[in-house]
Write a protein that holds these residues in place. Sequence first.
Motif, PDB file in Angstrom:
ATOM      1  N   ALA A 139      31.212  42.907  21.353  1.00 41.69           N
ATOM      2  CA  ALA A 139      30.459  44.058  21.570  1.00 41.69           C
ATOM      3  C   ALA A 139      31.196  45.101  22.185  1.00 41.69           C
ATOM      4  O   ALA A 139      32.005  44.709  22.970  1.00 41.69           O
ATOM      5  N   PRO A 140      30.583  46.264  22.143  1.00 50.72           N
ATOM      6  CA  PRO A 140      31.307  47.273  23.108  1.00 50.72           C
ATOM      7  C   PRO A 140      31.407  47.154  24.296  1.00 50.72           C
ATOM      8  O   PRO A 140      32.196  47.641  25.098  1.00 50.72           O
TER       9      PRO A 140
ATOM     10  N   LEU B  77      34.317  46.206  29.508  1.00 45.83           N
ATOM     11  CA  LEU B  77      34.635  45.446  30.593  1.00 45.83           C
ATOM     12  C   LEU B  77      36.154  44.896  30.512  1.00 45.83           C
ATOM     13  O   LEU B  77      36.973  44.953  31.484  1.00 45.83           O
ATOM     14  N   ALA B  78      36.730  44.717  29.578  1.00 40.55           N
ATOM     15  CA  ALA B  78      38.251  44.314  29.330  1.00 40.55           C
ATOM     16  C   ALA B  78      38.989  45.549  29.662  1.00 40.55           C
ATOM     17  O   ALA B  78      39.994  45.193  30.230  1.00 40.55           O
TER      18      ALA B  78
ATOM     19  N   LEU C  27      41.886  47.690  36.610  1.00 42.61           N
ATOM     20  CA  LEU C  27      41.933  47.043  37.869  1.00 42.61           C
ATOM     21  C   LEU C  27      43.283  46.189  38.095  1.00 42.61           C
ATOM     22  O   LEU C  27      43.744  46.211  39.206  1.00 42.61           O
ATOM     23  N   LEU C  28      43.573  45.235  37.429  1.00 39.12           N
ATOM     24  CA  LEU C  28      44.827  44.484  37.327  1.00 39.12           C
ATOM     25  C   LEU C  28      45.913  45.416  37.535  1.00 39.12           C
ATOM     26  O   LEU C  28      46.854  45.039  38.532  1.00 39.12           O
TER      27      LEU C  28
END
Length: 161
Positions: free
Chosen positions: A26-27, A32-33, A39-40
């Motif tokens: 889902a979008p 989130l990915a 952030l990584l």
Amino acid sequence: MNTTAVPMLELRDIHAAPPPGWWPPAPGWWVLAILLAVLLVLGMLWLRRRYQIRRFRRQAMLELEHITDRYKDDYDGLVAETGIWLRRVALQRYPQEEVASLTGSAWLEFLDATGGDGEFRNGAGQVLETGPYRQCLQDVAVDSLLALARSWGLKNLEANS
């Protein structure tokens, strides 16, 4: 009244839709990915910068110790190399435009303002300004100068991390 029975219609039960597949997500999962990837990357850049700063701090303090060992008996060389070391650390920590052109009392005032607590203008650090013009530097409190340089370096290198 007609008593004939109505034939039963052959109806099937209502079936639920099959569960959704795991792909494509889902979008919200895409958002989130992407957020986690950003952030990584930012975390890795921050860790790399922190490592570089700490490595410079270790190298700078080790270099001051090498200067101390190398110029044990050469007071002129010790004072000159300590001044060069202070300038190198200042150029690493502060903008080049602010530091590079400073000489004499302006340089000592800068050192005092950035962690010298008045010891460069009024204490052991005065020799950085007057040392090159003295005949003999044997009377200079070399240990005090080195302690002052070490203290200033630690203050300024800690502020950078």
